[in-house]
Scaffold this active site. Structure first.
Site, PDB file in Angstrom:
ATOM      1  N   CYS A 167       0.855  -1.135  -0.046  1.00  0.00           N
ATOM      2  CA  CYS A 167      -0.065  -0.109   0.089  1.00  0.00           C
ATOM      3  C   CYS A 167       0.992   1.248   0.102  1.00  0.00           C
ATOM      4  O   CYS A 167       1.441   1.541   0.949  1.00  0.00           O
ATOM      5  CB  CYS A 167      -0.818  -0.080   1.108  1.00  0.00           C
ATOM      6  SG  CYS A 167      -1.969   1.606   1.452  1.00  0.00           S
TER       7      CYS A 167
ATOM      8  N   CYS B 192      -0.166   4.131   2.480  1.00  0.00           N
ATOM      9  CA  CYS B 192       0.151   3.615   3.786  1.00  0.00           C
ATOM     10  C   CYS B 192       1.411   3.957   3.939  1.00  0.00           C
ATOM     11  O   CYS B 192       1.926   4.542   5.198  1.00  0.00           O
ATOM     12  CB  CYS B 192       0.018   2.118   4.005  1.00  0.00           C
ATOM     13  SG  CYS B 192      -1.814   1.494   3.484  1.00  0.00           S
TER      14      CYS B 192
END
Length: 105
Positions: free
Chosen positions: A30, A33
Site C-alpha cells: 500500500c 500507507c
C-alpha cells in the site's frame, strides 16, 4: 510516544492494558500507507495526544486485529477506548486522522 508495530496477540493485550488506542492498518504493497507513516509518527509525538497509544497493524497478516477494527480499505484508522471500537475510517487525509484521534480526549 512511539508507534508500535503489533501482531494480533500484542494488539489484544494493548487494547486490554491501554485506555486510549489509535490504530493504523496497512499492507506492505500500500503506497498511501507508506506515505502516511511519517505523519503518523509525528502525530504520535504530538502533545495533544498525550496518553494515546499509537499502533501499526499489518492488515494482511493480523486478521483478528483487522476484524476488530472493521477494516474496509487501506490505509484504515480506528480508535478504541477501554478496549471497545469507537470509530474508524479509510483514508489518508491528516486532518481527518487528527479529528478522529481527538475524539479520544
Amino acid at each position: 510516544m512511539a508507534v508500535e508495530v503489533v501482531t494480533d496477540e500484542e494488539f489484544k493485550n494493548k487494547l486490554q492494558s491501554d485506555e486510549k488506542v489509535v490504530v493504523k492498518y496497512f499492507a506492505d504493497w500500500c503506497g498511501n500507507c507508506r506515505l502516511f507513516a511519517p505523519k503518523y509518527k509525528r502525530l504520535s509525538n504530538d502533545d495533544r495526544f498525550e496518553g494515546v497509544s499509537f499502533l501499526d497493524v499489518n492488515a494482511e497478516k493480523n486478521t483478528e486485529a483487522r476484524k476488530a477494527g472493521g477494516v474496509t480499505n487501506l490505509p484504515y484508522f480506528a480508535i478504541f477506548k477501554n478496549g471497545e471500537l469507537v470509530e474508524g475510517f479509510a483514508g489518508s487525509k491528516e486532518d481527518a486522522v487528527v479529528e478522529l484521534i481527538s475524539k479520544l480526549n
